[in-house]
Design a protein around this motif. Structure first.
Motif, PDB file in Angstrom:
ATOM      1  N   GLY A 247       0.801  -1.211   0.000  1.00 21.72           N
ATOM      2  CA  GLY A 247       0.000   0.000   0.000  1.00 21.72           C
ATOM      3  C   GLY A 247       0.830   1.256   0.000  1.00 21.72           C
ATOM      4  N   ALA A 248       0.252   2.331  -0.504  1.00 17.68           N
ATOM      5  CA  ALA A 248       0.910   3.629  -0.542  1.00 17.68           C
ATOM      6  C   ALA A 248       0.344   4.510   0.550  1.00 17.68           C
ATOM      7  CB  ALA A 248       0.707   4.290  -1.903  1.00 17.68           C
ATOM      8  N   SER A 249       1.203   5.148   1.332  1.00 15.22           N
ATOM      9  CA  SER A 249       0.757   5.993   2.430  1.00 15.22           C
ATOM     10  C   SER A 249       0.677   7.457   2.045  1.00 15.22           C
ATOM     11  CB  SER A 249       1.701   5.827   3.625  1.00 15.22           C
ATOM     12  OG  SER A 249       3.002   6.230   3.277  1.00 15.22           O
ATOM     13  N   LYS A 250       1.313   7.848   0.948  1.00 15.29           N
ATOM     14  CA  LYS A 250       1.212   9.226   0.498  1.00 15.29           C
ATOM     15  C   LYS A 250       1.710   9.343  -0.931  1.00 15.29           C
ATOM     16  CE  LYS A 250       2.384  13.975   1.551  1.00 15.29           C
ATOM     17  NZ  LYS A 250       3.079  14.912   2.427  1.00 15.29           N
ATOM     18  N   LEU A 251       1.121  10.285  -1.654  1.00 16.65           N
ATOM     19  CA  LEU A 251       1.566  10.612  -3.005  1.00 16.65           C
ATOM     20  C   LEU A 251       1.922  12.083  -3.053  1.00 16.65           C
ATOM     21  CD1 LEU A 251      -1.286   8.875  -5.056  1.00 16.65           C
ATOM     22  CD2 LEU A 251       0.848   7.874  -4.292  1.00 16.65           C
ATOM     23  N   SER A 252       2.983  12.413  -3.787  1.00 20.12           N
ATOM     24  CA  SER A 252       3.389  13.811  -3.915  1.00 20.12           C
ATOM     25  C   SER A 252       3.962  14.033  -5.306  1.00 20.12           C
ATOM     26  CB  SER A 252       4.447  14.159  -2.864  1.00 20.12           C
ATOM     27  OG  SER A 252       4.888  15.485  -3.015  1.00 20.12           O
ATOM     28  N   PHE A 253       3.577  15.151  -5.903  1.00 22.22           N
ATOM     29  CA  PHE A 253       4.061  15.489  -7.232  1.00 22.22           C
ATOM     30  C   PHE A 253       5.166  16.523  -7.158  1.00 22.22           C
ATOM     31  CE2 PHE A 253       0.098  13.554  -8.295  1.00 22.22           C
ATOM     32  CZ  PHE A 253       0.310  12.964  -9.526  1.00 22.22           C
ATOM     33  N   SER A 254       6.072  16.437  -8.116  1.00 24.74           N
ATOM     34  CA  SER A 254       7.165  17.392  -8.207  1.00 24.74           C
ATOM     35  C   SER A 254       6.620  18.753  -8.640  1.00 24.74           C
ATOM     36  CB  SER A 254       8.207  16.888  -9.213  1.00 24.74           C
ATOM     37  OG  SER A 254       7.642  16.837 -10.517  1.00 24.74           O
ATOM     38  N   PRO A 255       7.406  19.830  -8.490  1.00 25.59           N
ATOM     39  CA  PRO A 255       6.915  21.155  -8.895  1.00 25.59           C
ATOM     40  C   PRO A 255       6.497  21.238 -10.356  1.00 25.59           C
ATOM     41  CG  PRO A 255       8.842  21.380  -7.499  1.00 25.59           C
ATOM     42  CD  PRO A 255       8.697  19.925  -7.770  1.00 25.59           C
ATOM     43  N   ILE A 259       6.661  14.255 -12.272  1.00 27.02           N
ATOM     44  CA  ILE A 259       7.202  13.124 -11.510  1.00 27.02           C
ATOM     45  C   ILE A 259       6.331  12.904 -10.287  1.00 27.02           C
ATOM     46  CG2 ILE A 259       9.220  12.187 -10.329  1.00 27.02           C
ATOM     47  CD1 ILE A 259      10.935  14.001 -12.037  1.00 27.02           C
ATOM     48  N   LEU A 260       6.072  11.649  -9.969  1.00 24.35           N
ATOM     49  CA  LEU A 260       5.221  11.272  -8.850  1.00 24.35           C
ATOM     50  C   LEU A 260       6.025  10.504  -7.819  1.00 24.35           C
ATOM     51  CD1 LEU A 260       2.379  10.882  -7.553  1.00 24.35           C
ATOM     52  CD2 LEU A 260       2.200   8.787  -8.894  1.00 24.35           C
ATOM     53  N   LEU A 261       5.968  10.969  -6.589  1.00 18.60           N
ATOM     54  CA  LEU A 261       6.618  10.291  -5.462  1.00 18.60           C
ATOM     55  C   LEU A 261       5.567   9.539  -4.674  1.00 18.60           C
ATOM     56  CD1 LEU A 261       8.967   9.776  -3.444  1.00 18.60           C
ATOM     57  CD2 LEU A 261       8.361  11.960  -2.384  1.00 18.60           C
ATOM     58  N   THR A 262       5.787   8.265  -4.429  1.00 19.73           N
ATOM     59  CA  THR A 262       4.850   7.440  -3.667  1.00 19.73           C
ATOM     60  C   THR A 262       5.536   6.889  -2.431  1.00 19.73           C
ATOM     61  OG1 THR A 262       5.416   5.405  -4.836  1.00 19.73           O
ATOM     62  CG2 THR A 262       3.692   6.779  -5.795  1.00 19.73           C
ATOM     63  N   MET A 263       4.783   6.801  -1.350  1.00 23.60           N
ATOM     64  CA  MET A 263       5.278   6.206  -0.114  1.00 23.60           C
ATOM     65  C   MET A 263       4.327   5.095   0.299  1.00 23.60           C
ATOM     66  SD  MET A 263       6.762   9.210   2.318  1.00 23.60           S
ATOM     67  CE  MET A 263       5.227   9.255   3.204  1.00 23.60           C
ATOM     68  N   GLY A 264       4.881   3.998   0.727  1.00 23.53           N
ATOM     69  CA  GLY A 264       4.086   2.887   1.236  1.00 23.53           C
ATOM     70  C   GLY A 264       4.705   2.345   2.488  1.00 23.53           C
ATOM     71  N   SER A 265       3.854   1.867   3.398  1.00 19.79           N
ATOM     72  CA  SER A 265       4.384   1.367   4.665  1.00 19.79           C
ATOM     73  C   SER A 265       3.429   0.360   5.257  1.00 19.79           C
ATOM     74  CB  SER A 265       4.588   2.510   5.659  1.00 19.79           C
ATOM     75  OG  SER A 265       3.364   3.150   5.937  1.00 19.79           O
ATOM     76  N   ASN A 266       3.979  -0.549   6.063  1.00 26.22           N
ATOM     77  CA  ASN A 266       3.200  -1.435   6.906  1.00 26.22           C
ATOM     78  C   ASN A 266       4.013  -1.688   8.164  1.00 26.22           C
ATOM     79  OD1 ASN A 266       5.232  -3.124   6.077  1.00 26.22           O
ATOM     80  ND2 ASN A 266       3.906  -4.691   5.205  1.00 26.22           N
ATOM     81  N   HIS A 267       3.684  -2.735   8.918  1.00 26.32           N
ATOM     82  CA  HIS A 267       4.364  -2.950  10.189  1.00 26.32           C
ATOM     83  C   HIS A 267       5.766  -3.506  10.019  1.00 26.32           C
ATOM     84  CE1 HIS A 267       2.694  -6.854   9.037  1.00 26.32           C
ATOM     85  NE2 HIS A 267       3.580  -7.408   9.835  1.00 26.32           N
ATOM     86  N   LYS A 268       6.150  -3.888   8.805  1.00 30.70           N
ATOM     87  CA  LYS A 268       7.470  -4.477   8.603  1.00 30.70           C
ATOM     88  C   LYS A 268       8.453  -3.526   7.947  1.00 30.70           C
ATOM     89  CE  LYS A 268       5.987  -9.307   8.323  1.00 30.70           C
ATOM     90  NZ  LYS A 268       5.979 -10.530   7.500  1.00 30.70           N
ATOM     91  N   SER A 269       8.033  -2.807   6.947  1.00 28.46           N
ATOM     92  CA  SER A 269       8.975  -1.983   6.201  1.00 28.46           C
ATOM     93  C   SER A 269       8.237  -0.835   5.547  1.00 28.46           C
ATOM     94  CB  SER A 269       9.698  -2.820   5.133  1.00 28.46           C
ATOM     95  OG  SER A 269       8.756  -3.318   4.204  1.00 28.46           O
ATOM     96  N   SER A 270       9.014   0.116   5.040  1.00 32.35           N
ATOM     97  CA  SER A 270       8.483   1.260   4.318  1.00 32.35           C
ATOM     98  C   SER A 270       9.186   1.340   2.973  1.00 32.35           C
ATOM     99  CB  SER A 270       8.711   2.554   5.104  1.00 32.35           C
ATOM    100  OG  SER A 270       8.062   2.492   6.361  1.00 32.35           O
ATOM    101  N   THR A 271       8.447   1.742   1.965  1.00 39.75           N
ATOM    102  CA  THR A 271       8.997   1.793   0.620  1.00 39.75           C
ATOM    103  C   THR A 271       8.664   3.131  -0.016  1.00 39.75           C
ATOM    104  OG1 THR A 271       6.986   0.776  -0.249  1.00 39.75           O
ATOM    105  CG2 THR A 271       8.837  -0.683   0.238  1.00 39.75           C
ATOM    106  N   ILE A 272       9.523   3.542  -0.930  1.00 35.95           N
ATOM    107  CA  ILE A 272       9.264   4.732  -1.734  1.00 35.95           C
ATOM    108  C   ILE A 272       9.524   4.386  -3.192  1.00 35.95           C
ATOM    109  CG2 ILE A 272       9.839   6.360   0.100  1.00 35.95           C
ATOM    110  CD1 ILE A 272      12.526   6.791  -1.250  1.00 35.95           C
ATOM    111  N   GLY A 273       8.852   5.094  -4.070  1.00 29.77           N
ATOM    112  CA  GLY A 273       9.053   4.916  -5.494  1.00 29.77           C
ATOM    113  C   GLY A 273       8.854   6.234  -6.213  1.00 29.77           C
TER     114      GLY A 273
END
Length: 1002
Positions: A247-255, A259-273
């Motif tokens: 799952g993704a916990s937040k999305l953010s766009f560049s100025p 470009i799209l920044l995505t964040m995902g997290s759960n109880h084990k690890s966090s990921t970005i793309g």
């Protein structure tokens, strides 16, 4: 079997019954004797012995509807699809009791019942999803999330008028908006969580119609907290977030919005793309185990930052074609364990806020200055045209101007109570601030007028129960915040409120004397506290009586219509019946349920106005009947009882609805209410509201469905032409009940199965790329699964088989023949990488076919085989030692095969669960290089150990090999080449200058 059954009734002479004991002296068959005959005659025994998939239930209960034409239709399954049969569960306890109350319905049919004659239209919603954003539109309207809807508040003469965007089916978790100057309104993005069909919708704030709808495509429950847009987003594209399985916990766009920044997290690890979202191309990805993300922000197209628990991280790149480089935030100004709750960029400067109340300024990855220290922890940072807004835990908002100097402090909100600000939004044109706090209320404050504080929307932090005053058309609610509130009929304005300073669980309203009964929650520690309180209806602050009964939380309470009794259901599985006389004495306590009480109704005997009976439901499916003195009653004795309310969910009139929910498997009915004599509405544990024709006797009944709630529907109350529903999402919805008309000739689809008339609209213009469709095909399982659970129509062809009467089962333990693979014709060159090699100086060829490793020897033209368990993804060969490394899909190990014997030699346990892309042996053949996803691992195959492992942090790695130089690797990918160096157990790399090269991919 049918023929044998007919013959059983034809056996009327004693001479014909020499082999059967099923007949009595008067030569008649009882039901039990007939069943015994059927299941013990030679024909039936031989048939059952021949086929082991025939399931015989209790011999005393024969399903007369077990025929091919009566096979149940599967819900939401396309015609021709084969579905794994499900064994029907044992009947709930209430079914055996309710059969005595079921009237004789002569016109009852086995097929689908007629459609319901009453419909619902949503009018108003009271409630807000905690933790989600509330935003302004360009026109000054307010958007916020409630349940599975997004509410639009438009100012009118009566305050605010609601409009609803209801194309989600799960809890809406994020909301973002950006202006579009095309006259069609702003574009809004919303996403939902906690469901199998989580999706993101991009829609117009003017028309409330979606422009783009796409699934987040997570394998587990996704979580998107916020969506941030730039002003350059095109509404014509879809964003595929399938990369994040957690799952993704937040999305953010560049100025630039490209470009799209995505964040995902759960109880084990966090990921970005990082995605080039217009091209749906992944540029960068990274994973951080055991770290939680709080916030992220782009500083430019080439840099972004993430803050969270005990860390601040930065990623930058010098040129667009280069990969992002990772830097951990460095500072000597505060301990490394200090959390950062929010991050933003102010005129090119990076600013973070911490729970210590400090505001920090960063240059590059180094924290250089502490800008300001507030008395309370910082909860939110918002950059706007007016400056930097900083909210603190005490509810104060600080406005910082140039050089981060304090310009204004807004503390009206902090003086109104102990509230924590969860969301901030600023309206540039009207110069107003929109605040959302942890009590789920929305307030509006004028920036230049300290006295201008407006409550936009008020509700409970946790709404637990409600009651309706039918005379005044008012609603009385209770919540976990301890407040009892009286609202107008639309739950827009609070008319009265009183704080009991304890968590409240249930409420009932007495019309004749205008009294309110309120039940308390109990934590099991302080059991001496009162269990309930009686308030005066006209003035909630006047307490009539405090009472004691249960030592556990009260779940439901009701007054009888005559006002003489009030009863409370409890988590201790009992119902406490009190008289409403002075001091509200306890009359009786019911004992018989084994689980907490779900609901109950008072009932009157014929021609008697006083309440004499109760019927109660528990959460485990129990339905019991009582006198008002707590004596158990038989269901048959209650056949003519007139019930004052219809909240019971276990009744013969809902058997078909229960069967439908049981067939769906994941939900159950939690509340119900008859709309009229023609229709009945039920709520389930998934928040769905369904309207059936009354009674709902068949699971094939046609129904209307509304999915505006998220979570279990707790209560449904009908008041005149208005229906009120309350869910676990703390949202109270008001619906308008209206009559429906149907065409005389029903469409064919209404006769062939379940038809759902849903308010949700599907995006018919959703485009799916060929690459995405191919990726989805890989996840489908086309194998035929065999199950021990059978249904009567699982194999309809068996009905035409006539087994022999003298069949003798074969008892051989194993078959007498076996198969030996001799030759495979064909070669699959697409399913695996590097899947064809010369070995033994060209005398043999090694390749993969399916799940087989094949060694073809030119001399003799023979083939030798080695079988593996999973699908082969890639191979690697060491020529001198004649070793073959096999990478499989979803396998825990990399297999090492001896090509001389075609036997397994050793296993290398993988360091990553992702699919293997590349394998390579070093010159000695002792070390094996494995690339799985974005993780690079070096194995010692002789000792079966891991030498070194690291993440590549690359945009897209295409290949990696051992170099000719010792302890050196070469990695190539899209627009980059790297040289890796192995020093002990450490791996480090150097970038090859690619400025003079373009589009290098291999």
């Amino acid at each position: 079997i049918d023929q044998v059954a007919l013959e059983a009734f034809d056996l009327i002479t004693p001479e014909s019954l020499t082999y059967s004991v099923a007949m009595t002296d008067n030569q008649t068959l009882t039901r039990q004797q007939f069943c015994d005959y059927i299941f013990n005659c030679p024909e039936a025994v031989s048939f059952i012995n021949s086929y082991d998939d025939i399931v015989i239930g209790r011999s005393s209960n024969i399903d007369t509807a077990a025929s091919a034409k009566d096979a149940p239709l599967q819900f939401m399954i396309n015609e021709g699809d084969e579905v794994e049969s499900k064994e029907q569960p044992v009947s709930a306890p209430w079914r055996d009791q309710q059969r005595f109350l079921k009237p004789d319905i002569t016109d009852e049919k086995e097929g689908a019942s007629p459609p319901p004659m009453d419909g619902l239209r949503l009018e108003h919603v009271c409630g807000r999803n905690s933790g989600t954003e509330a935003v302004y539109t360009s026109e000054g309207h307010v958007l916020f999330a409630a349940g599975s809807m997004v509410i639009k508040l438009a100012a009118d003469d009566d305050g605010y008028k609601q409009e609803h965007f209801n194309e989600h089916s799960n809890r809406v978790s994020s909301l973002a908006i950006f202006p579009v100057n095309d006259g069609m309104g702003d574009m809004v993005a919303s996403s939902d969580i906690c469901g199998d069909d989580c999706k993101v919708c991009v829609w117009s704030s003017h028309s409330l119609s979606s422009q783009v709808t796409f699934s987040t495509r997570h394998k587990v429950s996704s979580r998107i907290i916020r969506v941030v847009f730039s002003s350059y987003i095109s509404r014509a594209y879809n964003i595929n977030l399938r990369f994040f399985q957690n799952g993704a916990s937040k999305l953010s766009f560049s100025p630039s919005g490209e470009i799209l920044l995505t964040m995902g997290s759960n109880h084990k690890s966090s990921t970005i793309g990082v995605y080039k979202w217009r091209e749906r191309r992944l540029l960068f990805t990274a994973k951080m185990p055991n770290e939680g993300f709080y916030d992220c922000s782009f500083f430019s197209d080439n840099s972004f930052g993430v803050c969270g628990e005990e860390f601040v991280h930065f990623w930058t790149k010098a040129q667009p074609h280069e990969p992002y480089r990772h830097y951990r935030g460095a500072t000597n100004l505060f301990p490394s364990q200090l959390q950062m709750t929010s991050i933003t960029c102010v005129d090119g400067d990076v600013v973070t806020g911490s729970p210590s109340g400090a505001l920090w300024l960063w240059e590059g990855r180094v924290c250089v200055k502490r800008l300001e220290v507030f008395r309370f922890p910082i909860t939110k940072l918002l950059i706007s045209s007016a400056g930097l807004f900083v909210s603190t835990k005490d509810g104060t908002i600080h406005l910082l101007g140039k050089a981060f100097r304090l310009q204004q402090r807004i503390d009206q909100f902090s003086r109104s109570g102990n509230h924590i600000i969860e969301t901030l939004c600023y309206d540039t044109y009207r110069e107003k601030i929109l605040l959302g706090d942890n009590s789920n209320c929305l307030r509006e404050i004028a920036l230049n007028s300290k006295s201008d504080l407006t409550v936009v929307m008020s509700c409970h932090s946790t709404l637990t129960d409600f009651a309706v005053d039918t005379l005044r058309e008012n609603i009385v609610t209770v919540g976990g915040d301890g407040f009892v509130r009286r609202w107008d009929k639309d739950a827009r304005a609070v008319l009265q409120q009183h704080n009991l300073e304890r968590e409240l669980s249930c409420i009932a309203y007495k019309q004749c004397n205008e009294q309110v009964a309120v039940g308390f929650c109990k934590d099991g520690i302080n059991c001496s506290q009162s269990s309930f309180v009686i308030l005066y209806g006209n003035k909630l602050s006047n307490i009539v009586h405090y009472g004691h009964n249960s030592q556990k939380t009260l779940t439901v309470c009701k007054f009888s219509n005559d006002g003489k009794l009030v009863a409370f259901g409890s988590e201790d599985s009992s119902i406490y019946i009190h008289s409403t006389e002075t001091c509200f004495p306890l009359i009786a306590k019911t004992r018989g349920h084994s689980t907490p009480i779900l609901t109950f109704d008072f009932g009157c005997a014929n021609d008697f106005p006083d309440a004499s009976f109760l019927r109660s439901n528990s959460i485990s499916g129990e339905a019991l009947y009582w006198s008002t003195h707590a004596k158990k009653q038989t269901p048959l004795s209650q056949r003519h009882t007139r019930w004052e309310s219809q909240s019971s969910i276990y009744g013969w009139h809902l058997e078909g609805a229960h069967d439908l929910f049981t067939e769906e498997g994941s939900t159950c009915i939690t509340s119900s209410c008859p709309l009229s004599g023609r229709s009945i509405v039920v709520g389930d544990s998934s928040g769905r509201l369904r309207v059936f024709s009354n009674p709902a006797l068949s699971k094939e009944s046609v129904y209307l469905q509304f999915t505006n709630h998220h979570g279990s529907l707790q209560k449904i109350v009908l008041c005149g032409e208005s229906l009120y529903t309350l869910g676990n999402d703390s949202c109270l919805c008001k619906w308008k009940v209206s009559s429906l008309t149907w065409p005389s000739a029903m469409p064919p689809s209404l006769c062939n199965g379940h038809v759902i008339i849903d308010e949700k609209k599907e995006d018919q213009n959703l485009s799916v790329s060929l690459e995405l469709a191919t990726a989805q095909m890989k996840e489908l399982d086309f194998s035929i699964k065999h199950s021990d659970k059978h249904s009567s129509n699982a194999r309809p062809w068996m009905r035409s088989i006539v087994p022999p009467s003298n069949y003798t089962p074969q008892l051989d333990p194993l078959p007498r023949s076996s198969l030996v693979l001799e030759r495979i014709h064909g070669y699959d060159g697409h399913s695996a990488r590097d899947n064809l090699y010369y070995v033994s100086s060209g005398d043999s060829i090694v390749y993969s076919v399916g799940k087989m490793i094949v060694r073809y020897d030119e001399q003799g033209e023979t083939q030798n085989f080695c079988s593996v368990d999973g699908n082969i993804k890639c191979l690697a060969i060491h020529q001198e030692r004649l070793l073959c490394a096999v990478g499989q899909e979803n396998a825990e190990h990399v297999l090492i095969v001896d090509l001389q014997t075609m036997k397994f030699m050793s296993l290398c346990k993988r360091a990553s669960n992702e699919d293997i892309h590349c394998l390579d042996f070093d010159k000695s053949g002792r070390f094996l290089l494995v690339l799985a996803g974005s993780r690079l691992t070096i194995h010692d195959i002789e000792n079966e150990t891991v030498i070194a492992s690291t993440l590549t942090h690359a945009t897209e790695t295409l290949d990696v090999r051992f170099a000719a130089k010792a302890n050196t690797l070469v990695e190539v990918g899209r627009n980059f080449v790297r040289t890796w160096f192995v020093k002990g157990s450490d791996l480090s790399f150097e970038e090859v200058d690619m400025s003079s090269m373009a589009n290098v991919s291999c």
